[in-house]
Structure formats: C-alpha cells, structure tokens
Write an enzyme that holds these catalytic residues in place. Structure first.
Site, mmCIF file in Angstrom:
data_model
loop_
_atom_site.group_PDB
_atom_site.id
_atom_site.type_symbol
_atom_site.label_atom_id
_atom_site.label_comp_id
_atom_site.label_asym_id
_atom_site.label_seq_id
_atom_site.Cartn_x
_atom_site.Cartn_y
_atom_site.Cartn_z
ATOM 1 N N THR A 1 -8.125 1.596 -4.484
ATOM 2 C CA THR A 1 -7.728 2.028 -3.254
ATOM 3 C C THR A 1 -6.703 3.112 -3.341
ATOM 4 O O THR A 1 -7.119 4.236 -3.552
ATOM 5 C CB THR A 1 -7.137 0.749 -2.729
ATOM 6 O OG1 THR A 1 -5.799 0.115 -3.466
ATOM 7 C CG2 THR A 1 -8.140 -0.574 -2.431
ATOM 8 N N LYS B 1 -7.141 -2.801 -10.209
ATOM 9 C CA LYS B 1 -6.536 -2.127 -9.565
ATOM 10 C C LYS B 1 -5.276 -2.462 -8.935
ATOM 11 O O LYS B 1 -4.986 -3.819 -8.847
ATOM 12 C CB LYS B 1 -7.627 -1.895 -8.254
ATOM 13 C CG LYS B 1 -7.530 -3.156 -7.438
ATOM 14 C CD LYS B 1 -8.225 -2.966 -6.076
ATOM 15 C CE LYS B 1 -7.362 -1.967 -5.354
ATOM 16 N NZ LYS B 1 -6.028 -2.655 -4.682
ATOM 17 N N THR C 1 -4.350 -4.946 -2.691
ATOM 18 C CA THR C 1 -4.638 -6.246 -3.559
ATOM 19 C C THR C 1 -4.414 -5.865 -4.915
ATOM 20 O O THR C 1 -4.740 -4.828 -5.337
ATOM 21 C CB THR C 1 -6.083 -6.650 -3.404
ATOM 22 O OG1 THR C 1 -6.234 -7.046 -1.914
ATOM 23 C CG2 THR C 1 -6.245 -7.809 -4.245
ATOM 24 N N GLU D 1 2.859 1.725 -5.507
ATOM 25 C CA GLU D 1 3.052 2.423 -4.168
ATOM 26 C C GLU D 1 4.133 3.567 -4.447
ATOM 27 O O GLU D 1 5.316 3.346 -4.373
ATOM 28 C CB GLU D 1 3.634 1.647 -3.177
ATOM 29 C CG GLU D 1 2.948 1.941 -1.699
ATOM 30 C CD GLU D 1 1.458 1.725 -1.798
ATOM 31 O OE1 GLU D 1 1.091 2.715 -1.974
ATOM 32 O OE2 GLU D 1 1.005 0.766 -1.916
ATOM 33 N N ASN E 1 3.781 3.727 3.619
ATOM 34 C CA ASN E 1 3.548 2.520 4.225
ATOM 35 C C ASN E 1 3.883 2.778 5.809
ATOM 36 O O ASN E 1 3.788 1.766 6.589
ATOM 37 C CB ASN E 1 4.312 1.644 3.574
ATOM 38 C CG ASN E 1 3.585 1.133 2.458
ATOM 39 O OD1 ASN E 1 2.683 0.782 2.302
ATOM 40 N ND2 ASN E 1 4.501 1.336 1.109
ATOM 41 N N THR F 1 -1.669 3.758 14.367
ATOM 42 C CA THR F 1 -2.893 3.327 14.748
ATOM 43 C C THR F 1 -3.395 4.046 15.971
ATOM 44 O O THR F 1 -2.606 4.155 16.732
ATOM 45 C CB THR F 1 -2.731 1.756 15.182
ATOM 46 O OG1 THR F 1 -2.037 1.153 13.861
ATOM 47 C CG2 THR F 1 -4.019 1.096 15.070
#
Lengths: 402, 402
Positions: free
Chosen positions: A152, A178, A189, A275, A397, A402
C-alpha cells in the site's frame, strides 16, 4: 536452541520453496501499481494463521479464519487498494466470491483457498475488477511481482528467502510482507505470507507460528493502532520430502529457528518502513523477571510518541525513556535502571551519567537507533521494534481531505 | 444527582475562596517568566491528593504523598522549570529543603507544607535559586500570578472559580492547572490545585477526589505518555463555616458537583491546550454496559494517533474511529455501532451512511470536534478529551538537539 546454518537466498522469492507458484498483476484497484496477486501450492499444504485481535474484522479475515480450520490450504488470493472492511453483508459476499472464482480458475475446492485484502476501509470492493483480474493471474506467473501486488504505502518490498538443512534434507522458506501504513488514507494493514517446502502437520505449524509471533510481529508498533485486516499465513507443503517434523525434536527446534529468522526479518523491515519513518528504533530489554515483562517494556518504550519524536529530533532524551519504562504494569526497581543508546550509557543505576556528547550526537545521526535497557531484576530479555515520529507521519495521515 | 445553581466568578482566582492567599514570582528557574509560587491557607485545611501512577516518581511527589497522610495541609510550594525527577538522593533532599524553608518562612510545621515541581527531568534542581526565591514570595501576594508560575509550555492560563449554596451557606471553589506539555523538551506534567472554603473532613474529601478523577483528569490524553510528576491537590479549609459536609447527604452530592465542575473544566482546557494542538477533541461513548467500558473506549479513540491526525487533516475518517473502538478489551457488538462527528451521523449500525459532505467539512473547520459513539449494548456513558496530532507537536518534541 541448536545452532543452525541458515543460508540467505539473495534472489529468492515467495515461490522459491519447492512446489509453490505466485503471480501479481495490476487490475485497477490502485491507480497504476500492482494490486492483485496469489500464491499457489502444487499440493494441499499444512496451514497456520494468526489474525488481528481487533473486534472489527474485515470480511476476508472472517472468511479465512473459517477456511483454514481444515488445516489445509493450497492457494491464497490477495488484493491491495481496498480492505473490504466494515462493508457489511455485501463485503462477506465479495470475499466469498474472490474465494470461489479463484477456486474455479485453479480447479480447487473453495475450502483450500484463503482470501486477504488491504487498503481503504468502508468502501465496497469493486468485485468485477477483482474477479476479472483473477482470470488474468497466471498459475505459473511472475512470482516476485506478488510482493509488489500487496503493497500500500510501503516504500520498499519486504521479503526474505532462506534455506537450511534439517534432518539431512534442505528446507527452503520464504516470507513476504506489507507494512502498517495508510492508504488513501484509511488504516491499512500488516499482511505476511510464508511458504516452506517442509513436511510438518498443521497443528504443530500453528503452534510454531502462535509461539513465534509473540516475539516477532506482535513486537512491532508504528502508531499503536490495530488494523482490521492483519493476517499472517504460513503454508508448508512437504515437497522437500523431509521426514515429518515432530514436536519436541531437534528438527522442530531448527524449524522454529528458520521461522523466526523469517518473521523477525519481516517485522524489523516493516518497522523500518513505517509511516513516514526516517529511523528504525530497536529496544532491547534485559534483566527482566519474565519474558512477557521484558517485551511489554520494550514495546512501551518503542511506542512512546515522546521517545519517537525525540529520536526523530536526534535528542538522547532518556527522561522520556525511563518515564515510559515506569509507565507499564511491570513492577520495576526505580532505583536500578540502566539505559544505553547505541551502546553509549546515558543512565546507570537510575543515575544520569556523563557521556561523550559528540559521539552520541554522531550515533543519533544513524538510520538505526538501538535502546538497551537493563532492569537488573532477572534474566529475561525482550525486544521490540518501531520507528521515529516525523512530520511525514502527520502529513501522510492528515493531509487528505475527503 | 440534585440540581445545583453554580455561579462562575469571572475574576476569581485560586485565593478567592475564604482564607486563602497565593503568590507567584520569577526566581530564575526559567528564562523570564514566573517559575515559583505558593498557596497558603489561614488555617490547616483538609487535604486530598492523587498522583502519577508512573513507578518513576519525582522527589516532590514522593515527599508530598507522605506529607498529606496526616490529612491536613496549610501551604503548597510549587516550582516550574525543573521537575526534580530522576535526580537521586539529592533530589529528595532538595524537595525537603523546599518544604523546610517554606515552613520556616510561614512559621508552619513542615508536615503542613506540600511540594510540587514541573519541568525538565534528570537535572539537579538549582536549590539556592528556589530557597532564595521562597523568601521573595509574599504571604498575601499577587494571587492570579500563581497560575503563571506553574506553566511550562502551556499557551494559556487554566483556572476557574465558582460558588454555590450548600446547606444555606455560600461555598466557593477555585482550581488552577498546568497542562501536559514539554519543557526544554523533557516530559512535563499535569499539576492541578483546588482550593475551597467548604467544611469537609479529609477522608471524605479524598473519596470525592479519587472518585472524581476517574471521569475528569484520568480521561484526558495528549500523547499517551505518563509523567513522573503528575499531582492533584485539594485543600478545604472550612472558612465558609458551613455545617460539615457528611457522606451520603445532599450536601455531599452538591459538593461533588462543584468539584466535578472545576476538574472537568481544567481537564478540558488542558486537552485543548495540548502540545501543538489546533483542536479540542471530545469523545462521548453512549450505550455501553459499564461506565468503565464507556470511558475506556472514549479514551482509546481520543488517544489514537490515526484519529488525531485525521482530525488535524479535517478528514471524517470513521474507519480509524471504529478500528480504535474495536481495539480495546471491551466486548462490543461489531454489527451495531453508530458514529457521529459534530452531530452528523457517518456510521449507523456499523454501516456507512451518506451525509452532507459540505456540512461536515464545515464542522471539521471548527476548533472543537465532538465524536459521539453509540455501542447499543447498555446505558452507561463515558467521556474523554484530547487534541489533534499536528506538525507542531512533532516540532515541539523533536526540534531540539541536546
């Protein structure tokens, strides 16, 4: 534990163990990169799995937990780009459809096919793209591409392949994972898949995996959040034709060594590729009463936002480290704690010590920071791995509207 | 709970309740701003306290926990700029010296004097500056200055003063706090001091405080790290001459209402002024089986780095919220969870619902974001407060090199 000569197969991949095949393709779930892949065994393999402890479990997790109860598995179909999580009844239908179509294409019973997904939460899986994509996968395809197909926000492929001789037979094992990252930017995940040609029954394989994750995958933390999709699957297809590995034998001890080599490698590389990370942080707890205590403290320290931010800032901030040590339920002796950063002592017997600031400053420039803690209350040790807290983490993050 | 008419005294301060005095001065522990203060009662007051659960406890915490066992207190001396934590035996000597000098200056027995410190960990307290500074404090000084004297990286003073009538007598209560932030940049602390002229014995006062913190100070989180110095002290000196407040009475219920008004006000304002925060995040859990469950889930959600970063990014990322809800030990029904953000439903019965995106986008511009969760498994409710995760948080905690 017996010493084992482990060989790293540099150009290995998830299909290097005998009797495995894999492929990865772009089928349109992600913008450009590969987003669908599978792993296939020539014969039904013993299977073991561990899954997220989150009570909110994605449809593929629910389905695969049920599927592997038979102890046998022959194929795993995985998509990235959509987690098929919190998608309600339709989500479970889609997971079953992925399983069914894969089984049909490979001419296998559905209960030998596992399903895993990773990506955005709460969006309905575009099932036509997936089922159409399954038909594009090759039974004997581009195995290295599988590692890309499950990524991802990972910046690096994470895989390792090793071999070792057990009971006079060469056993090969390969793992691919991953990392815990964001996609678009919902929680993603940790997925890990391990293949081996060893001959071992599923109960013992499950025991070895369940024991192992306590010191590998369960000891990494990126941000303390638990995904809805975490899945680790191990397939052992016996194609090496070694004598069956039995409990409480040297062979089993050697097998668990191989397994841990693979799981720790994948765990550390997931932490390193966390991240927005610029540094891998390894915390080693020594001198604990119990292994659980040692692991809990190591994980608390490596998970502390204050410690993570300090390491990003190249600040040897042992005040935050000892505060994190004291914040768990593990009973410690507050008067007798040692802390070393990249082997330079900053605290001994809970007293600040003077150190060569220039030398420590140089160490803090490194990509890998190791914090050694000694509790002086026993012989148990534990390790945990994480990464620093950076602007990039916040950016990845936060900077999405949106 | 009986309804009580609470009056807010806008220009009130920590010495507004009858028979209290306070002062704050700059004595050189910090660069410029005030860094030493005290609160004094004309008479010995009933005292209650709660302290950090961290096993690494600063010297003043160790001393004050011991001091208040008598149930009586008449003065509190507080410094900022140095936490006097992890400073070894000399640290405890310094805390006792602060207590002794304050007692001498005020002509009080030492066991009526509490000590609190906040600031950098692991550096020896410059005790001469402190003891010299204690002589500069005035018995009847500049009371509002106390709120400034305890600040570290706080950007706002946090205090509230209220009054209400209990058993026909006007009771006044005032609280002051400093938030959880960094200083220079070691872990700092939450300190809160509450004064009241109510007449209540120390055992009942301790019960009211211990019960209260479960729904106030223990329900805020900035970064999940626990300080070595957290201290909350309440002094009740009886100067209002109300009939003694006894257990299981309307008067006690009313007193606890006043106390909670003050503690919740201080807790919310600490969260709002958290490290680098741009937004206050309030999480309200409804429909839980137990209050503990409701509070645990609220605190898990408000403490999630992913949720905090999403709110900073103005992203209504309910996938992260429900993942946090599922990640606690509280048994939930994954199929029946509602989530609202500033009163706009985004998830009902665990199903995504379509909402007015423009309206929600406007709500996410607000300084205060409220997340309402309904678990539909009981009647218990719980609240928690925190703040968003921002670049500034990382900057404050990283951009300092020793």
């Amino acid at each position: 534990m017996t010493d084992l000569n482990i060989n790293i197969i540099e150009d290995g991949h998830i299909a290097t163990p005998l009797g495995f095949h894999a492929d990865g393709q772009h089928v349109g779930l992600k913008h450009k990169s590969k987003d669908l892949g599978w792993i296939i065994s020539d014969v039904p393999a013993s299977v073991a799995g561990v899954f997220t402890t989150n009570q909110i479990q994605a449809a593929p997790v629910q389905l695969t937990k049920y599927t592997i109860q038979s102890g046998q598995l022959q194929a795993i179909i995985v998509n990235s780009g959509n987690a098929n999580a919190v998608t309600g009844p339709i989500g479970l239908q889609h997971a079953k459809e992925m399983q069914q179509v894969t089984a049909d294409v490979l001419n296998l019973p559905t209960d030998l096919v596992a399903v895993a997904s990773t990506g955005i939460i709460g969006q309905v899986l575009p099932i036509e793209k997936v089922t159409h994509g399954i038909h594009q996968l090759k039974a004997t395809g581009n195995a290295p591409a599988f590692a890309q197909a499950i990524m991802t926000t990972d910046t690096l492929e994470k895989h390792v392949t090793i071999s070792a001789e057990i009971s006079g037979t060469t056993i090969t094992m390969s793992g691919v994972a991953k990392g815990s990252g964001m996609l678009h930017p919902n929680m993603a995940t940790m997925l890990a898949f391990i293949t081996t040609d060893a001959n071992i029954n599923s109960d013992l394989l499950q025991k070895s995996l369940s024991d192992d994750v306590e010191t590998s995958f369960n000891q990494i933390t990126i941000d303390g959040d638990t995904s809805t999709n975490d899945t680790v699957l191990v397939m052992a297809n016996g194609q090496a034709n070694n004598p069956e590995i039995l409990a409480d034998t040297v062979a089993y001890a050697q097998f668990t060594q191989m397994l841990h080599y693979v799981t720790e490698y994948l765990a550390i590389h997931m932490a390193k590729d966390g991240e927005g990370a610029t540094k891998l942080i390894s915390v080693h707890t020594n001198g604990a009463k119990e292994m659980n205590d040692a692991r809990m403290i190591a994980k608390k320290v490596v998970g502390s936002s204050l410690v993570k931010a300090a390491i990003f800032g190249k600040d040897p901030n042992w005040g935050r480290i000892i505060a994190a040590i004291g914040a768990t339920s593990v009973i410690i002796n507050p008067q007798n704690i040692d802390i070393k950063i990249n082997n330079i002592a900053v605290l001994l017997a809970s007293q600040p010590v003077s150190y060569d600031e220039q030398m420590l400053a140089q160490e803090l420039e490194q990509d890998e920071i190791t914090i050694d803690i000694d509790l002086h209350s026993g012989n148990a040790i534990g390790k945990a791995w994480g990464c620093d807290l950076t602007y990039e983490y916040v950016k990845i993050n936060a900077l999405y509207t949106t």
